[in-house]
Design a protein around this motif. Structure first.
Motif, PDB file in Angstrom:
ATOM      1  N   MET A   1       0.689  -1.156  -0.071  1.00  0.00           N
ATOM      2  CA  MET A   1       0.128   0.103  -0.003  1.00  0.00           C
ATOM      3  C   MET A   1       0.717   1.243  -0.052  1.00  0.00           C
ATOM      4  O   MET A   1       1.843   1.247   0.771  1.00  0.00           O
ATOM      5  CB  MET A   1      -0.838  -0.097   1.122  1.00  0.00           C
ATOM      6  N   SER A   2       0.513   2.143  -0.823  1.00  0.00           N
ATOM      7  CA  SER A   2       1.502   3.336  -1.118  1.00  0.00           C
ATOM      8  C   SER A   2       0.944   4.335   0.068  1.00  0.00           C
ATOM      9  O   SER A   2      -0.217   4.617   0.256  1.00  0.00           O
ATOM     10  CB  SER A   2       1.249   3.950  -2.289  1.00  0.00           C
ATOM     11  N   THR A   3       1.801   4.984   0.431  1.00  0.00           N
ATOM     12  CA  THR A   3       1.721   6.223   1.514  1.00  0.00           C
ATOM     13  C   THR A   3       2.034   7.622   0.979  1.00  0.00           C
ATOM     14  O   THR A   3       2.102   8.486   1.712  1.00  0.00           O
ATOM     15  CB  THR A   3       2.236   5.833   2.682  1.00  0.00           C
ATOM     16  N   GLY A   4       2.165   7.589  -0.391  1.00  0.00           N
ATOM     17  CA  GLY A   4       2.265   8.753  -1.012  1.00  0.00           C
ATOM     18  C   GLY A   4       3.881   9.020  -1.259  1.00  0.00           C
ATOM     19  O   GLY A   4       4.892   8.338  -0.719  1.00  0.00           O
ATOM     20  N   ALA A   5       3.980  10.176  -2.005  1.00  0.00           N
ATOM     21  CA  ALA A   5       5.215  10.849  -2.232  1.00  0.00           C
ATOM     22  C   ALA A   5       6.228  11.341  -1.036  1.00  0.00           C
ATOM     23  O   ALA A   5       5.587  11.769   0.049  1.00  0.00           O
ATOM     24  CB  ALA A   5       5.376  11.808  -3.172  1.00  0.00           C
ATOM     25  N   LYS A   6       7.341  10.686  -0.932  1.00  0.00           N
ATOM     26  CA  LYS A   6       8.136  11.165   0.165  1.00  0.00           C
ATOM     27  C   LYS A   6       9.099  12.547  -0.190  1.00  0.00           C
ATOM     28  O   LYS A   6       9.437  13.347   0.682  1.00  0.00           O
ATOM     29  CB  LYS A   6       9.066  10.110   0.399  1.00  0.00           C
ATOM     30  N   THR A   7       9.665  12.378  -1.245  1.00  0.00           N
ATOM     31  CA  THR A   7      10.554  13.762  -1.630  1.00  0.00           C
ATOM     32  C   THR A   7       9.897  14.841  -2.279  1.00  0.00           C
ATOM     33  O   THR A   7       8.844  14.656  -2.653  1.00  0.00           O
ATOM     34  CB  THR A   7      11.458  12.999  -2.782  1.00  0.00           C
ATOM     35  N   LEU A   8      10.672  15.724  -2.005  1.00  0.00           N
ATOM     36  CA  LEU A   8      10.177  17.086  -2.624  1.00  0.00           C
ATOM     37  C   LEU A   8       9.829  16.906  -4.310  1.00  0.00           C
ATOM     38  O   LEU A   8       8.885  17.520  -4.694  1.00  0.00           O
ATOM     39  CB  LEU A   8      11.265  18.169  -2.341  1.00  0.00           C
ATOM     40  N   GLU A   9      10.764  16.259  -4.962  1.00  0.00           N
ATOM     41  CA  GLU A   9      10.486  16.151  -6.402  1.00  0.00           C
ATOM     42  C   GLU A   9       9.161  15.281  -6.624  1.00  0.00           C
ATOM     43  O   GLU A   9       8.302  15.641  -7.357  1.00  0.00           O
ATOM     44  CB  GLU A   9      11.631  15.295  -6.917  1.00  0.00           C
ATOM     45  N   GLY A  10       9.103  14.199  -6.008  1.00  0.00           N
ATOM     46  CA  GLY A  10       7.845  13.527  -6.011  1.00  0.00           C
ATOM     47  C   GLY A  10       6.525  14.086  -5.583  1.00  0.00           C
ATOM     48  O   GLY A  10       5.485  14.088  -5.984  1.00  0.00           O
ATOM     49  N   LYS A  11       6.584  14.749  -4.134  1.00  0.00           N
ATOM     50  CA  LYS A  11       5.381  15.645  -4.041  1.00  0.00           C
ATOM     51  C   LYS A  11       5.111  16.673  -4.894  1.00  0.00           C
ATOM     52  O   LYS A  11       3.989  16.894  -5.320  1.00  0.00           O
ATOM     53  CB  LYS A  11       5.773  16.270  -2.603  1.00  0.00           C
ATOM     54  N   THR A  12       5.982  17.544  -5.597  1.00  0.00           N
ATOM     55  CA  THR A  12       5.766  18.388  -6.590  1.00  0.00           C
ATOM     56  C   THR A  12       4.919  17.715  -7.804  1.00  0.00           C
ATOM     57  O   THR A  12       4.022  17.993  -8.389  1.00  0.00           O
ATOM     58  CB  THR A  12       7.231  18.951  -7.119  1.00  0.00           C
ATOM     59  N   LYS A  13       5.610  16.568  -8.215  1.00  0.00           N
ATOM     60  CA  LYS A  13       5.011  15.797  -9.384  1.00  0.00           C
ATOM     61  C   LYS A  13       3.537  15.374  -9.226  1.00  0.00           C
ATOM     62  O   LYS A  13       2.845  15.603 -10.026  1.00  0.00           O
ATOM     63  CB  LYS A  13       5.982  14.686  -9.521  1.00  0.00           C
ATOM     64  N   VAL A  14       3.253  14.698  -7.977  1.00  0.00           N
ATOM     65  CA  VAL A  14       1.904  14.576  -7.708  1.00  0.00           C
ATOM     66  C   VAL A  14       1.101  15.539  -7.550  1.00  0.00           C
ATOM     67  O   VAL A  14      -0.072  15.282  -7.713  1.00  0.00           O
ATOM     68  CB  VAL A  14       1.828  13.520  -6.211  1.00  0.00           C
ATOM     69  N   SER A  15       1.468  16.760  -7.135  1.00  0.00           N
ATOM     70  CA  SER A  15       0.590  17.674  -6.860  1.00  0.00           C
ATOM     71  C   SER A  15      -0.077  18.290  -8.070  1.00  0.00           C
ATOM     72  O   SER A  15      -1.089  18.969  -8.306  1.00  0.00           O
ATOM     73  CB  SER A  15       1.234  18.996  -6.279  1.00  0.00           C
ATOM     74  N   GLN A  16       0.623  17.932  -9.204  1.00  0.00           N
ATOM     75  CA  GLN A  16       0.083  18.326 -10.727  1.00  0.00           C
ATOM     76  C   GLN A  16      -1.080  17.075 -11.314  1.00  0.00           C
ATOM     77  O   GLN A  16      -1.564  17.380 -12.227  1.00  0.00           O
ATOM     78  CB  GLN A  16       1.105  18.612 -11.714  1.00  0.00           C
ATOM     79  N   ASN A  17      -1.242  16.227 -10.518  1.00  0.00           N
ATOM     80  CA  ASN A  17      -2.066  15.016 -11.009  1.00  0.00           C
ATOM     81  C   ASN A  17      -3.587  15.588 -11.206  1.00  0.00           C
ATOM     82  O   ASN A  17      -4.012  15.254 -12.395  1.00  0.00           O
ATOM     83  CB  ASN A  17      -2.197  13.870 -10.054  1.00  0.00           C
ATOM     84  N   ALA A  18      -4.038  16.436 -10.600  1.00  0.00           N
ATOM     85  CA  ALA A  18      -5.433  16.694 -10.789  1.00  0.00           C
ATOM     86  C   ALA A  18      -5.335  17.550 -11.879  1.00  0.00           C
ATOM     87  O   ALA A  18      -6.735  17.813 -12.740  1.00  0.00           O
ATOM     88  CB  ALA A  18      -5.877  17.658  -9.582  1.00  0.00           C
ATOM     89  N   LEU A  19      -4.292  18.314 -12.456  1.00  0.00           N
ATOM     90  CA  LEU A  19      -4.399  18.952 -13.741  1.00  0.00           C
ATOM     91  C   LEU A  19      -4.170  18.193 -14.852  1.00  0.00           C
ATOM     92  O   LEU A  19      -4.544  18.475 -16.100  1.00  0.00           O
ATOM     93  CB  LEU A  19      -3.337  20.144 -13.829  1.00  0.00           C
ATOM     94  N   LYS A  20      -3.952  16.834 -14.904  1.00  0.00           N
ATOM     95  CA  LYS A  20      -3.447  16.142 -15.855  1.00  0.00           C
ATOM     96  C   LYS A  20      -4.891  15.123 -16.301  1.00  0.00           C
ATOM     97  O   LYS A  20      -4.564  14.467 -17.258  1.00  0.00           O
ATOM     98  CB  LYS A  20      -2.171  15.178 -15.552  1.00  0.00           C
ATOM     99  N   HIS A  21      -5.421  14.790 -15.255  1.00  0.00           N
ATOM    100  CA  HIS A  21      -6.607  13.784 -15.373  1.00  0.00           C
ATOM    101  C   HIS A  21      -7.763  14.249 -15.134  1.00  0.00           C
ATOM    102  O   HIS A  21      -8.118  15.048 -14.444  1.00  0.00           O
ATOM    103  CB  HIS A  21      -6.141  12.738 -14.355  1.00  0.00           C
ATOM    104  N   GLY A  22      -8.786  13.531 -15.875  1.00  0.00           N
ATOM    105  CA  GLY A  22     -10.374  13.777 -15.385  1.00  0.00           C
ATOM    106  C   GLY A  22     -11.167  14.921 -16.318  1.00  0.00           C
ATOM    107  O   GLY A  22     -10.111  15.719 -16.860  1.00  0.00           O
ATOM    108  N   ASN A  23     -12.167  14.922 -15.933  1.00  0.00           N
ATOM    109  CA  ASN A  23     -13.072  16.339 -16.616  1.00  0.00           C
ATOM    110  C   ASN A  23     -12.722  17.604 -15.794  1.00  0.00           C
ATOM    111  O   ASN A  23     -12.692  18.421 -16.449  1.00  0.00           O
ATOM    112  CB  ASN A  23     -14.399  16.009 -16.528  1.00  0.00           C
ATOM    113  N   TYR A  24     -12.229  17.528 -14.700  1.00  0.00           N
ATOM    114  CA  TYR A  24     -11.820  18.673 -13.949  1.00  0.00           C
ATOM    115  C   TYR A  24     -10.820  19.717 -14.747  1.00  0.00           C
ATOM    116  O   TYR A  24     -10.982  20.739 -14.591  1.00  0.00           O
ATOM    117  CB  TYR A  24     -11.211  18.411 -12.524  1.00  0.00           C
ATOM    118  N   THR A  25     -10.004  19.100 -15.427  1.00  0.00           N
ATOM    119  CA  THR A  25      -8.996  20.049 -16.160  1.00  0.00           C
ATOM    120  C   THR A  25      -9.640  20.991 -17.298  1.00  0.00           C
ATOM    121  O   THR A  25      -9.445  21.984 -17.115  1.00  0.00           O
ATOM    122  CB  THR A  25      -8.106  18.981 -17.101  1.00  0.00           C
TER     123      THR A  25
END
Length: 74
Positions: A1-25
């Motif tokens: 089970m993933s507990t999310g990004a740990k590094t700053l680079e990973g957190k920065t990348k995941v923070s953009q997920n909402a802009l990349k996926h779904g109708n929200y964009t």
């Protein structure tokens, strides 16, 4: 089970997920475009209002000057 990004680079990348996926964009981008268009329109109208107000104040000033000059000759 993933507990999310740990590094700053990973957190920065995941923070953009909402802009990349779904109708929200599409909805978010459309709303942003509409807001920007409204702001441009508001600025344009406001500039026109400022110009009209200045023109009115100039006319009032000229009228007052004419009244003063007519009072001098009476």
């Amino acid at each position: 089970m993933s507990t999310g990004a740990k590094t700053l680079e990973g957190k920065t990348k995941v923070s953009q997920n909402a802009l990349k996926h779904g109708n929200y964009t599409a909805a978010a981008l459309q709303a942003d475009r509409e807001n920007r268009q409204l702001m441009r329109e508001h600025r344009r109208v406001f500039k026109e209002l400022i110009a009209a107000t200045q023109e009115y104040l100039d006319l009032v000033s000229k009228h007052e000057e004419l009244e003063k000059s007519q009072n001098i000759f009476e």
